[in-house]
Design a protein around this motif. Structure first.
Motif, PDB file in Angstrom:
ATOM      1  N   ALA A 107       0.842  -1.204   0.000  1.00 34.29           N
ATOM      2  CA  ALA A 107       0.000   0.000   0.000  1.00 34.29           C
ATOM      3  C   ALA A 107       0.875   1.250   0.000  1.00 34.29           C
ATOM      4  CB  ALA A 107      -0.940   0.000   1.213  1.00 34.29           C
ATOM      5  N   PHE A 108       1.971   1.228   0.763  1.00 38.23           N
ATOM      6  CA  PHE A 108       2.842   2.401   0.806  1.00 38.23           C
ATOM      7  C   PHE A 108       3.491   2.634  -0.557  1.00 38.23           C
ATOM      8  CE2 PHE A 108       6.589   4.961   1.469  1.00 38.23           C
ATOM      9  CZ  PHE A 108       6.067   5.999   2.230  1.00 38.23           C
ATOM     10  N   GLY A 109       3.903   1.562  -1.225  1.00 31.47           N
ATOM     11  CA  GLY A 109       4.496   1.704  -2.559  1.00 31.47           C
ATOM     12  C   GLY A 109       3.518   2.320  -3.542  1.00 31.47           C
ATOM     13  N   GLU A 110       2.276   1.883  -3.484  1.00 38.08           N
ATOM     14  CA  GLU A 110       1.247   2.449  -4.368  1.00 38.08           C
ATOM     15  C   GLU A 110       1.001   3.914  -4.013  1.00 38.08           C
ATOM     16  OE1 GLU A 110      -3.335   1.448  -5.703  1.00 38.08           O
ATOM     17  OE2 GLU A 110      -2.190  -0.106  -4.653  1.00 38.08           O
ATOM     18  N   PHE A 111       0.951   4.208  -2.711  1.00 37.53           N
ATOM     19  CA  PHE A 111       0.793   5.585  -2.245  1.00 37.53           C
ATOM     20  C   PHE A 111       1.957   6.446  -2.748  1.00 37.53           C
ATOM     21  CE2 PHE A 111       2.453   8.498   1.010  1.00 37.53           C
ATOM     22  CZ  PHE A 111       1.465   9.464   0.998  1.00 37.53           C
ATOM     23  N   ARG A 112       3.161   5.964  -2.575  1.00 39.45           N
ATOM     24  CA  ARG A 112       4.361   6.717  -2.952  1.00 39.45           C
ATOM     25  C   ARG A 112       4.383   7.032  -4.445  1.00 39.45           C
ATOM     26  NH1 ARG A 112      10.252   4.460  -3.487  1.00 39.45           N
ATOM     27  NH2 ARG A 112      11.532   6.238  -2.885  1.00 39.45           N
ATOM     28  N   ARG A 113       4.124   6.014  -5.267  1.00 38.34           N
ATOM     29  CA  ARG A 113       4.102   6.238  -6.714  1.00 38.34           C
ATOM     30  C   ARG A 113       2.982   7.204  -7.100  1.00 38.34           C
ATOM     31  NH1 ARG A 113       5.082   0.900  -6.157  1.00 38.34           N
ATOM     32  NH2 ARG A 113       2.910   0.341  -6.568  1.00 38.34           N
ATOM     33  N   GLY A 114       1.818   7.033  -6.482  1.00 36.77           N
ATOM     34  CA  GLY A 114       0.687   7.904  -6.771  1.00 36.77           C
ATOM     35  C   GLY A 114       0.940   9.335  -6.334  1.00 36.77           C
ATOM     36  N   LEU A 115       1.577   9.514  -5.188  1.00 33.61           N
ATOM     37  CA  LEU A 115       1.846  10.857  -4.689  1.00 33.61           C
ATOM     38  C   LEU A 115       2.897  11.544  -5.557  1.00 33.61           C
ATOM     39  CD1 LEU A 115       1.225  13.014  -2.641  1.00 33.61           C
ATOM     40  CD2 LEU A 115       2.795  11.912  -1.054  1.00 33.61           C
ATOM     41  N   LEU A 116       3.903  10.815  -5.982  1.00 34.54           N
ATOM     42  CA  LEU A 116       4.896  11.404  -6.885  1.00 34.54           C
ATOM     43  C   LEU A 116       4.251  11.823  -8.202  1.00 34.54           C
ATOM     44  CD1 LEU A 116       7.929   9.043  -6.187  1.00 34.54           C
ATOM     45  CD2 LEU A 116       7.731  11.479  -5.570  1.00 34.54           C
ATOM     46  N   LYS A 117       3.330  11.023  -8.709  1.00 27.87           N
ATOM     47  CA  LYS A 117       2.620  11.395  -9.939  1.00 27.87           C
ATOM     48  C   LYS A 117       1.764  12.634  -9.692  1.00 27.87           C
ATOM     49  CE  LYS A 117      -0.639   9.786 -13.403  1.00 27.87           C
ATOM     50  NZ  LYS A 117      -1.374   8.651 -13.972  1.00 27.87           N
ATOM     51  N   HIS A 118       1.075  12.675  -8.551  1.00 26.85           N
ATOM     52  CA  HIS A 118       0.212  13.809  -8.222  1.00 26.85           C
ATOM     53  C   HIS A 118       1.040  15.099  -8.137  1.00 26.85           C
ATOM     54  CE1 HIS A 118      -3.477  15.561  -6.436  1.00 26.85           C
ATOM     55  NE2 HIS A 118      -2.595  16.352  -5.844  1.00 26.85           N
ATOM     56  N   ARG A 144       5.314  24.595  -3.692  1.00 25.44           N
ATOM     57  CA  ARG A 144       6.568  23.946  -4.096  1.00 25.44           C
ATOM     58  C   ARG A 144       7.419  23.563  -2.884  1.00 25.44           C
ATOM     59  NH1 ARG A 144       6.274  27.345  -9.243  1.00 25.44           N
ATOM     60  NH2 ARG A 144       5.820  25.683 -10.748  1.00 25.44           N
ATOM     61  N   LEU A 145       7.432  24.390  -1.863  1.00 26.45           N
ATOM     62  CA  LEU A 145       8.156  24.031  -0.635  1.00 26.45           C
ATOM     63  C   LEU A 145       7.523  22.804   0.017  1.00 26.45           C
ATOM     64  CD1 LEU A 145       8.838  27.562   0.894  1.00 26.45           C
ATOM     65  CD2 LEU A 145      10.546  25.967  -0.029  1.00 26.45           C
ATOM     66  N   ASP A 146       6.195  22.784   0.061  1.00 30.76           N
ATOM     67  CA  ASP A 146       5.492  21.612   0.603  1.00 30.76           C
ATOM     68  C   ASP A 146       5.822  20.369  -0.212  1.00 30.76           C
ATOM     69  OD1 ASP A 146       4.288  23.327   2.424  1.00 30.76           O
ATOM     70  OD2 ASP A 146       2.244  22.963   1.713  1.00 30.76           O
ATOM     71  N   HIS A 147       5.798  20.501  -1.534  1.00 31.94           N
ATOM     72  CA  HIS A 147       6.104  19.354  -2.398  1.00 31.94           C
ATOM     73  C   HIS A 147       7.515  18.839  -2.124  1.00 31.94           C
ATOM     74  CE1 HIS A 147       2.905  20.738  -5.537  1.00 31.94           C
ATOM     75  NE2 HIS A 147       2.363  20.073  -4.537  1.00 31.94           N
ATOM     76  N   GLY A 148       8.455  19.754  -1.885  1.00 28.07           N
ATOM     77  CA  GLY A 148       9.824  19.345  -1.559  1.00 28.07           C
ATOM     78  C   GLY A 148       9.883  18.570  -0.259  1.00 28.07           C
ATOM     79  N   ALA A 149       9.139  19.034   0.740  1.00 33.86           N
ATOM     80  CA  ALA A 149       9.110  18.331   2.029  1.00 33.86           C
ATOM     81  C   ALA A 149       8.477  16.957   1.881  1.00 33.86           C
ATOM     82  CB  ALA A 149       8.363  19.166   3.066  1.00 33.86           C
ATOM     83  N   ILE A 150       7.387  16.899   1.141  1.00 31.34           N
ATOM     84  CA  ILE A 150       6.694  15.623   0.928  1.00 31.34           C
ATOM     85  C   ILE A 150       7.619  14.645   0.207  1.00 31.34           C
ATOM     86  CG2 ILE A 150       4.790  14.515  -0.307  1.00 31.34           C
ATOM     87  CD1 ILE A 150       3.236  17.263   0.205  1.00 31.34           C
ATOM     88  N   ALA A 151       8.247  15.114  -0.863  1.00 28.93           N
ATOM     89  CA  ALA A 151       9.152  14.243  -1.620  1.00 28.93           C
ATOM     90  C   ALA A 151      10.306  13.759  -0.739  1.00 28.93           C
ATOM     91  CB  ALA A 151       9.678  14.973  -2.853  1.00 28.93           C
ATOM     92  N   ALA A 152      10.825  14.643   0.112  1.00 32.10           N
ATOM     93  CA  ALA A 152      11.920  14.250   1.002  1.00 32.10           C
ATOM     94  C   ALA A 152      11.483  13.159   1.972  1.00 32.10           C
ATOM     95  CB  ALA A 152      12.445  15.470   1.764  1.00 32.10           C
ATOM     96  N   LEU A 153      10.213  13.192   2.371  1.00 33.39           N
ATOM     97  CA  LEU A 153       9.697  12.169   3.293  1.00 33.39           C
ATOM     98  C   LEU A 153       9.471  10.829   2.594  1.00 33.39           C
ATOM     99  CD1 LEU A 153       7.150  14.357   5.281  1.00 33.39           C
ATOM    100  CD2 LEU A 153       9.300  13.373   6.145  1.00 33.39           C
ATOM    101  N   LEU A 154       9.470  10.830   1.270  1.00 36.23           N
ATOM    102  CA  LEU A 154       9.280   9.591   0.517  1.00 36.23           C
ATOM    103  C   LEU A 154      10.590   8.865   0.234  1.00 36.23           C
ATOM    104  CD1 LEU A 154       6.568  10.799  -2.024  1.00 36.23           C
ATOM    105  CD2 LEU A 154       6.229   9.465   0.078  1.00 36.23           C
ATOM    106  N   VAL A 155      11.716   9.494   0.589  1.00 33.69           N
ATOM    107  CA  VAL A 155      13.025   8.889   0.312  1.00 33.69           C
ATOM    108  C   VAL A 155      13.363   7.766   1.291  1.00 33.69           C
ATOM    109  CG1 VAL A 155      15.515   9.324   0.146  1.00 33.69           C
ATOM    110  CG2 VAL A 155      13.891  10.959  -0.834  1.00 33.69           C
ATOM    111  N   PRO A 156      13.281   8.003   2.612  1.00 37.20           N
ATOM    112  CA  PRO A 156      13.673   6.926   3.528  1.00 37.20           C
ATOM    113  C   PRO A 156      12.662   5.780   3.549  1.00 37.20           C
ATOM    114  CG  PRO A 156      12.804   8.774   4.773  1.00 37.20           C
ATOM    115  CD  PRO A 156      12.859   9.204   3.330  1.00 37.20           C
ATOM    116  N   MET A 157      13.126   4.657   4.035  1.00 39.42           N
ATOM    117  CA  MET A 157      12.227   3.527   4.244  1.00 39.42           C
ATOM    118  C   MET A 157      11.136   3.990   5.212  1.00 39.42           C
ATOM    119  SD  MET A 157      11.681   0.435   3.341  1.00 39.42           S
ATOM    120  CE  MET A 157      13.179  -0.292   2.733  1.00 39.42           C
TER     121      MET A 157
END
Length: 170
Positions: free
Chosen positions: A36-47, A75-88
């Motif tokens: 579910a997290f993988g699907e969320f992560r891919r979907g959020l990156l697409k969004h 854009r700052l929020d998107h950067g924070a969100i993307a940064a949170l998707l990097v670690p396990m």
């Protein structure tokens, strides 16, 4: 509009889908549902890609080169969100994502949100924009990376976006 679909309805529905996936991934923070997290992560990156590469540039074009006043914050929020998707993913990461997304989504959703403003600005171009958003490509997600540098970068991204870096404290 395409089947009565607006920018707002399309993107808000995607928010709801992503929220459900994140909730499913984090039902048990000791045993995160990685599928579910993988699907969320891919979907959020697409969004995020839809907003950064299609929506925000279209609004700037329609406003004769003037970006939306809120674009820099998004854009700052998107950067924070993307940064949170990097670690396990772990409990603190999921809690931080939920906090950031709750605040971020409130800015975008509703009759006075960014998406409604985009519909008003786009006017007769809304239908074409919804088609572009629908056709947005998937975004490849790199493998998760952990470590002090990743943690530090995520904390800095949170702070830049106006969030408490302590969100990542376990």
């Amino acid at each position: 509009m395409t089947d009565g679909e607006t920018i707002r309805s399309f993107l808000e529905r995607d928010h709801a889908r992503l929220d459900q996936l994140l909730a499913r991934a984090g039902r048990d923070l000791e045993n995160i549902d990685m599928k579910a997290f993988g699907e969320f992560r891919r979907g959020l990156l697409k969004h995020i890609g839809m907003e950064e590469k299609i929506l925000l540039p279209a609004m700037q074009r329609l406003r004769c080169g003037e970006p939306l006043a809120i674009a820099a914050k998004l854009r700052l929020d998107h950067g924070a969100i993307a940064a949170l998707l990097v670690p396990m993913p772990r409990g603190a990461v999921l809690r931080a994502l939920k906090t950031v997304l709750a605040t971020h989504n409130r800015i975008e959703e509703g009759p006075d949100g960014v998406y409604a403003e985009c519909d008003r600005i786009a006017d007769t171009e809304s239908e074409a924009l919804v088609r572009c958003l629908r056709a947005a490509p998937e975004v490849p997600a790199a493998a998760h990376v952990d470590g002090p540098k990743v943690e530090s970068a995520a904390r800095r991204a949170l702070a830049r976006a106006g969030f408490d870096a302590a969100l990542l404290d376990s």
